[in-house]
Scaffold this motif. Structure first.
Motif, short mmCIF file in Angstrom:
data_model
loop_
_atom_site.label_atom_id
_atom_site.label_comp_id
_atom_site.label_asym_id
_atom_site.label_seq_id
_atom_site.Cartn_x
_atom_site.Cartn_y
_atom_site.Cartn_z
N ILE A 60 31.49 -56.46 -44.81
CA ILE A 60 30.66 -56.29 -46.01
C ILE A 60 30.33 -54.82 -46.22
N LYS A 61 29.95 -54.12 -45.14
CA LYS A 61 29.62 -52.69 -45.23
C LYS A 61 30.83 -51.88 -45.69
N GLU A 62 32.01 -52.17 -45.15
CA GLU A 62 33.22 -51.45 -45.55
C GLU A 62 33.56 -51.70 -47.02
N ARG A 63 33.43 -52.94 -47.45
CA ARG A 63 33.74 -53.28 -48.84
C ARG A 63 32.76 -52.65 -49.82
N THR A 64 31.48 -52.67 -49.47
CA THR A 64 30.50 -52.07 -50.38
C THR A 64 30.63 -50.55 -50.42
N THR A 65 30.95 -49.94 -49.29
CA THR A 65 31.16 -48.49 -49.25
C THR A 65 32.38 -48.10 -50.10
N ALA A 66 33.43 -48.91 -50.04
CA ALA A 66 34.66 -48.62 -50.78
C ALA A 66 34.44 -48.60 -52.29
N ILE A 67 33.45 -49.36 -52.78
CA ILE A 67 33.19 -49.38 -54.23
C ILE A 67 31.88 -48.67 -54.58
N ASN A 68 31.43 -47.78 -53.69
CA ASN A 68 30.28 -46.91 -53.95
C ASN A 68 28.99 -47.67 -54.25
N THR A 69 28.67 -48.63 -53.39
CA THR A 69 27.44 -49.40 -53.55
C THR A 69 26.46 -49.11 -52.42
N THR A 70 25.24 -49.59 -52.59
CA THR A 70 24.22 -49.50 -51.56
C THR A 70 24.07 -50.87 -50.93
N PHE A 71 24.07 -50.93 -49.60
CA PHE A 71 23.98 -52.19 -48.85
C PHE A 71 22.91 -52.03 -47.79
N ASN A 72 21.89 -52.90 -47.82
CA ASN A 72 20.80 -52.83 -46.84
C ASN A 72 20.51 -54.20 -46.27
N ILE A 73 20.19 -54.23 -44.98
CA ILE A 73 19.80 -55.47 -44.31
C ILE A 73 18.41 -55.27 -43.73
N TYR A 74 17.51 -56.20 -44.03
CA TYR A 74 16.17 -56.21 -43.46
C TYR A 74 16.01 -57.54 -42.74
N SER A 75 15.70 -57.48 -41.47
CA SER A 75 15.57 -58.69 -40.69
C SER A 75 14.16 -58.77 -40.12
N HIS A 76 13.57 -59.94 -40.22
CA HIS A 76 12.21 -60.16 -39.75
C HIS A 76 12.21 -61.32 -38.76
N PRO A 77 11.91 -61.07 -37.50
CA PRO A 77 11.91 -62.15 -36.52
C PRO A 77 11.10 -63.35 -36.98
N GLN A 78 11.71 -64.50 -36.86
CA GLN A 78 11.11 -65.79 -37.24
C GLN A 78 10.85 -65.93 -38.74
#
Length: 81
Positions: A51-69
């Motif tokens: 996903i990161k490689e694909r979004t970088t290839a088309i000049n997008t911003t990709f962020n993941i926020y994870s919250h335990p539980q």
């Protein structure tokens, strides 16, 4: 890919996908209430890497926020030409 991996690994009860047009950007917000994603406990798969490689290839911003539980929140911002 996000939906499949979420169902397979996160054990969520609720999954939401929101797509909005904001100015000259298309914003995708993907959320679940599963067991959350942790870089320390995640298997060494290729899902987020792809996903990161694909979004970088088309000049997008990709962020993941994870919250335990509380699950994972992913945002993807795609510029519209």
């Amino acid at each position: 890919m996000l939906l499949n991996n979420t169902i397979k690994h996160a054990q969520p009860i609720v999954i939401s996908l929101c797509i909005n047009l904001h100015g000259h950007h298309l914003n995708y917000t993907f959320e679940d209430n599963g067991i959350s994603y942790s870089k320390n406990t995640a298997r060494k798969g290729i899902g987020f890497k792809n996903i990161k490689e694909r979004t970088t290839a088309i000049n997008t911003t990709f962020n993941i926020y994870s919250h335990p539980q509380r699950g994972t929140h992913i945002t993807i911002e795609v510029p519209i030409l």
